[in-house]
Scaffold this motif. Sequence first.
Motif, mmCIF file in Angstrom:
data_model
loop_
_atom_site.group_PDB
_atom_site.id
_atom_site.type_symbol
_atom_site.label_atom_id
_atom_site.label_comp_id
_atom_site.label_asym_id
_atom_site.label_seq_id
_atom_site.Cartn_x
_atom_site.Cartn_y
_atom_site.Cartn_z
ATOM 1 N N ARG A 28 0.833 -1.211 0.000
ATOM 2 C CA ARG A 28 0.000 0.000 0.000
ATOM 3 C C ARG A 28 0.859 1.250 0.000
ATOM 4 O O ARG A 28 0.577 2.219 -0.702
ATOM 5 N N ALA A 29 1.931 1.234 0.805
ATOM 6 C CA ALA A 29 2.814 2.394 0.859
ATOM 7 C C ALA A 29 3.520 2.603 -0.476
ATOM 8 O O ALA A 29 3.778 3.731 -0.882
ATOM 9 N N PHE A 30 3.838 1.506 -1.161
ATOM 10 C CA PHE A 30 4.563 1.577 -2.442
ATOM 11 C C PHE A 30 3.606 1.747 -3.622
ATOM 12 O O PHE A 30 4.058 1.914 -4.748
ATOM 13 N N ALA A 67 5.270 7.893 2.859
ATOM 14 C CA ALA A 67 3.884 7.484 3.073
ATOM 15 C C ALA A 67 3.727 6.793 4.416
ATOM 16 O O ALA A 67 4.700 6.343 5.032
ATOM 17 N N GLU A 68 2.476 6.742 4.826
ATOM 18 C CA GLU A 68 2.120 5.990 6.033
ATOM 19 C C GLU A 68 1.026 5.027 5.587
ATOM 20 O O GLU A 68 0.105 5.416 4.870
ATOM 21 N N SER A 69 1.135 3.786 5.965
ATOM 22 C CA SER A 69 0.065 2.864 5.563
ATOM 23 C C SER A 69 -0.112 1.804 6.629
ATOM 24 O O SER A 69 0.774 1.566 7.454
ATOM 25 N N PHE A 70 -1.283 1.190 6.619
ATOM 26 C CA PHE A 70 -1.495 0.082 7.549
ATOM 27 C C PHE A 70 -2.329 -0.988 6.891
ATOM 28 O O PHE A 70 -2.949 -0.777 5.852
ATOM 29 N N SER A 71 -2.302 -2.149 7.483
ATOM 30 C CA SER A 71 -3.046 -3.269 6.929
ATOM 31 C C SER A 71 -3.583 -4.092 8.091
ATOM 32 O O SER A 71 -2.881 -4.353 9.065
ATOM 33 N N VAL A 121 5.563 -12.501 -0.305
ATOM 34 C CA VAL A 121 6.647 -11.545 -0.505
ATOM 35 C C VAL A 121 6.035 -10.262 -1.047
ATOM 36 O O VAL A 121 4.904 -10.275 -1.534
ATOM 37 N N ILE A 122 6.802 -9.185 -0.959
ATOM 38 C CA ILE A 122 6.281 -7.902 -1.451
ATOM 39 C C ILE A 122 6.083 -8.038 -2.962
ATOM 40 O O ILE A 122 7.021 -8.342 -3.686
ATOM 41 N N GLY A 123 4.850 -7.859 -3.400
ATOM 42 C CA GLY A 123 4.561 -7.963 -4.829
ATOM 43 C C GLY A 123 3.929 -9.276 -5.252
ATOM 44 O O GLY A 123 3.640 -9.463 -6.420
ATOM 45 N N GLY A 124 3.700 -10.184 -4.330
ATOM 46 C CA GLY A 124 3.050 -11.437 -4.709
ATOM 47 C C GLY A 124 3.359 -12.573 -3.758
ATOM 48 O O GLY A 124 3.437 -12.363 -2.557
ATOM 49 N N VAL A 125 3.507 -13.774 -4.319
ATOM 50 C CA VAL A 125 3.844 -14.934 -3.487
ATOM 51 C C VAL A 125 5.069 -15.631 -4.073
ATOM 52 O O VAL A 125 5.463 -15.388 -5.204
#
Lengths: 382, 112
Positions: free
Chosen positions: A81-83, A292-296, A152-156
């Motif tokens: 989300r931040a990216f 950015a600031e993001s949360f999940s 992983v960031i961007g998928g699995v």
Amino acid sequence: MPSVDINIGPVHPALHEPEKFVFKVDGEVVVDVEPRLGYVHRGIEKAAGEKTFTQAVYLVERVCGICNVAHTLASVQAIERAFEVDVPARAKYLRTIIHELNRLHSHLLLLGVACELMGFDTLFMMLWRDREVVMDLMELATGNRVMSAYNVIGGVRRNISDHEVSTIRKALTSLSEGVKRYRKAFAEDPTIRARCVNVGRLSPFKGISLGAVGPTARGSGINVDVRVKEPYAAFDEIQCTPITYNEGDSWARFMVRIDELHESIRIIDEALNKMPRGPIRVPVAEVAPQTAESFSIVEAPRGELLHHIYVKKGEDRPLRYRIRTPTYANMPALCEMLKGGYIADIPVTLVSIDPCFSCTDRLTLIDIRSHKRKVVRLKSSI
Amino acid sequence: MRLPSLLKEVWKNLFEKPATVKYPHEKLGVPESYRGKHLLARSRCTGCGLCGEVCPASAITMEQLGNGIFPVIDLSKCIFCYQCGDACPRGAIIRGREVELASWSKEDLILK
């Protein structure tokens, strides 16, 4: 009559992790509880800020071994989300499948532990025998029994082949038969009912006001489930029914979990049917493209789990990482449940919230001169 | 009094094969996808050091071995995430399936 203090923990046979409780008892009845958290504080939030984004995901995976998939999922979603990265559809479905397999294994583990604490070792062994089926599926799909390292960031990391899909389906069908038998045992067995029914009551009003989450809240009839309220991964396309029981006792909390086993099996089946073909991973920049600031928030097996992250443009590591774990949120509700109960019921009540203390321990500053405690706010600690 | 519903299954267990195996004598094996001890294909390695850069456990160091610089993996530190294999542009770190890595000395756990 003045109450007597009983110290339980930090090392105690009924607690699987080091945590201390001071029970004020009047005869056999618990009047008040004072939890003392912090024995397994490992400084993971601080350490995550010193690692690169890729490495931080592996670090937060170790916050809790049992719900590691929930932690990595929350972490990668927050970073994505931040990216501002879009994940391929197939990866979202694969994440959902592994997330639910993880929930199956966690719930079977907890139900087994609960049976053991009740002294019902037969059911404990049977539940753990069937848990091995799920562990084998995790091993098949991710490459390790426990530490999946899957998201992983961007998928699995890994795709699931058609052959593996049929293996998972077959194993889950046989598991489903077993779960039906265990559900019957939990619902009807006189031993379990005698130990759980009306033990550790939490009223819906108290549950809401004390901020209970996950199966603990759902056992008191509070309809909270992140998968339904804030769909993430593939939950916006997969139907998920929250399971609630209105009794509010330990028995209801166990029944929520055992019904969630059926629900998870159904979700995995639906996800396997609907899963589209296509890429499973997109390349992601190593440094943050913007400040950015993001949360999940995800529904971990124990309740809602929040990962909150601050990133700065051009930096390859998080500025600040914050994790809010479900057991921490459930602690005030647990103290409420224990009050008014008997000493002999403490283990069952305690295990009914599915405590995971190693994820619970958080930052508190204590002034050693005045013994004053101070909780630090996220903004001020950056 | 009604009989507990689990009694049938308990009775059945008496005549069934045990759910466990006698480990050192009998082995279950691991699936194809398992992340075990690495296989290092030195012929493909260029010594770029990316694997060591990304390793979350700092288990990989680059050392001069023979006529080139190659990764050395300390398996006692390794968390078997295979981020190194993901990062390698030449596919020189290959997933292995060996899981029995217990050893008497830490030197045996250094993979060159």
